[in-house]
Design a protein around this motif. Structure first.
Motif, PDB file in Angstrom:
ATOM      1  N   LYS A   1       0.822  -1.199   0.000  1.00  0.00           N
ATOM      2  CA  LYS A   1       0.000   0.000   0.000  1.00  0.00           C
ATOM      3  C   LYS A   1       0.862   1.257   0.000  1.00  0.00           C
ATOM      4  O   LYS A   1       0.917   1.977  -0.964  1.00  0.00           O
TER       5      LYS A   1
ATOM      6  N   GLU B   1      -4.356  12.913   4.358  1.00  0.00           N
ATOM      7  CA  GLU B   1      -5.787  13.085   4.179  1.00  0.00           C
ATOM      8  C   GLU B   1      -6.301  14.384   4.773  1.00  0.00           C
ATOM      9  O   GLU B   1      -7.459  14.733   4.606  1.00  0.00           O
TER      10      GLU B   1
ATOM     11  N   ARG C   1      -6.542  15.722   0.407  1.00  0.00           N
ATOM     12  CA  ARG C   1      -7.340  14.515   0.641  1.00  0.00           C
ATOM     13  C   ARG C   1      -7.337  13.706  -0.637  1.00  0.00           C
ATOM     14  O   ARG C   1      -7.413  14.261  -1.725  1.00  0.00           O
ATOM     15  N   TYR C   2      -7.241  12.387  -0.505  1.00  0.00           N
ATOM     16  CA  TYR C   2      -7.341  11.557  -1.698  1.00  0.00           C
ATOM     17  C   TYR C   2      -8.575  10.674  -1.604  1.00  0.00           C
ATOM     18  O   TYR C   2      -9.054  10.349  -0.522  1.00  0.00           O
ATOM     19  N   ASN C   3      -9.103  10.319  -2.755  1.00  0.00           N
ATOM     20  CA  ASN C   3     -10.312   9.503  -2.812  1.00  0.00           C
ATOM     21  C   ASN C   3      -9.975   8.052  -2.506  1.00  0.00           C
ATOM     22  O   ASN C   3      -9.015   7.502  -3.045  1.00  0.00           O
ATOM     23  N   LYS C   4     -10.767   7.449  -1.647  1.00  0.00           N
ATOM     24  CA  LYS C   4     -10.541   6.054  -1.293  1.00  0.00           C
ATOM     25  C   LYS C   4     -10.798   5.170  -2.512  1.00  0.00           C
ATOM     26  O   LYS C   4     -11.873   5.235  -3.115  1.00  0.00           O
TER      27      LYS C   4
ATOM     28  N   GLN D   1     -12.256  -1.503  -3.202  1.00  0.00           N
ATOM     29  CA  GLN D   1     -11.567  -2.625  -2.586  1.00  0.00           C
ATOM     30  C   GLN D   1     -10.875  -3.463  -3.648  1.00  0.00           C
ATOM     31  O   GLN D   1     -11.439  -3.793  -4.674  1.00  0.00           O
TER      32      GLN D   1
ATOM     33  N   GLU E   1      -6.402  -0.739  -4.409  1.00  0.00           N
ATOM     34  CA  GLU E   1      -5.571   0.245  -3.728  1.00  0.00           C
ATOM     35  C   GLU E   1      -4.198   0.351  -4.387  1.00  0.00           C
ATOM     36  O   GLU E   1      -3.523  -0.660  -4.603  1.00  0.00           O
TER      37      GLU E   1
ATOM     38  N   ASP F   1     -16.218  12.559   4.828  1.00  0.00           N
ATOM     39  CA  ASP F   1     -15.768  13.615   3.913  1.00  0.00           C
ATOM     40  C   ASP F   1     -16.260  14.991   4.329  1.00  0.00           C
ATOM     41  O   ASP F   1     -15.717  16.010   3.884  1.00  0.00           O
TER      42      ASP F   1
END
Length: 265
Positions: A7, A18, A60-63, A66, A69, A235
């Motif tokens: 990761k 974030e 901030r980054y967008n998740k 699943q 990543e 958010d």
């Protein structure tokens, strides 16, 4: 390389990207894509690209979904390290030529070679042997300054943020869950001056205004855009769903879930 990175690999003081970014950092995408924004601009980082991200910014980054990543390597250039580096090397500091929050680094075959050179020093879980951490950071910084000398104007600027328009800044960044001290610092004020100026502009305390502004945005997202409460509360700067639901009901007389259910009728 991708078989060794889990990761995120951090070299230097570990931090989150974030929220508040307290130190400059270099980021290299090993695999995948990372979307997000720093300051007031959106960025999309793809595999084999690298950026220098400036300190004293909100980001901030967008998740990712699943299983999707991305893998990335981050080297933090904190102020104590940079001051030691400046003492050891003759660094010509030019006037900073850009105000970009994240500076794209020109392609150079030595950067992926440097990333690959970290392999022997991994100790597992994305960690690198601390004995080599400072050496590898210095190696990378020498490479970057040789390739783009103008970066010195960013890296070796040890000043604090200048006083900026408070109303504009808060209306852009109210969703960030950071402390009032950090909001004050980023707007170039002491905490007491921040609270005083805030009261004069918004006629409210910062804490109350932040909650109300976030709740107004939440209502709009649920009522007009049909967003699910569980999808938006983080958010919008709320730490947990139960606190968000409690504050929402206190403000509007019904829970976010109840409002969402009304839209389905």
């Amino acid at each position: 390389m991708s078989t060794l990175v889990r990761k995120t690999c951090y070299i230097g003081p570990e931090m989150s990207i974030e929220q508040f970014i307290p130190e400059h950092f270099f980021i290299y995408m090993v695999k995948g894509t990372l979307n997000g924004y720093v300051g007031n601009k959106e960025y999309s980082l793809v595999a084999h690209e690298s950026y220098l991200v400036r300190k004293n910014q909100l980001g901030r980054y967008n998740k990712p979904a699943q299983g999707e990543e991305p893998e990335k390597v981050i080297l933090v250039f904190d102020e104590p390290f940079l001051k030691k580096f400046q003492e050891r090397h003759e660094v010509t500091v030019e006037k900073r030529m850009t105000s970009e929050a994240a500076v794209w680094l020109r392609a150079d075959e030595r950067i992926p070679e440097f990333i690959h050179s970290l392999q022997p020093y991994y100790t597992g879980s994305g960690k690198i042997d601390s004995s080599f951490s400072e050496v590898k950071r210095e190696e990378l910084l020498l490479l970057l300054l040789q390739t783009q000398p103008e970066l010195a104007g960013i890296l070796f600027d040890f000043g604090v943020p200048e006083k900026i328009n408070l109303e504009e800044f808060m209306n852009r960044h109210y969703t960030f869950n950071i402390s009032l001290q950090q909001f004050a610092f980023l707007t170039g004020r002491s905490l007491s001056a921040f609270k005083r100026d805030f009261k004069a502009i918004f006629h409210n305390t910062p804490n109350r205004w932040l909650v109300q502004r976030r709740l107004q945005e939440a209502y709009l997202l649920i009522h007009k855009l049909r967003k699910k409460p569980a999808e938006i509360y983080i958010d919008l700067g709320f730490e947990d769903l139960s606190h968000f639901s409690f504050a929402f009901k206190k403000q509007f007389g019904l829970t976010p879930t109840e409002l969402a259910a009304l839209k389905k009728l």
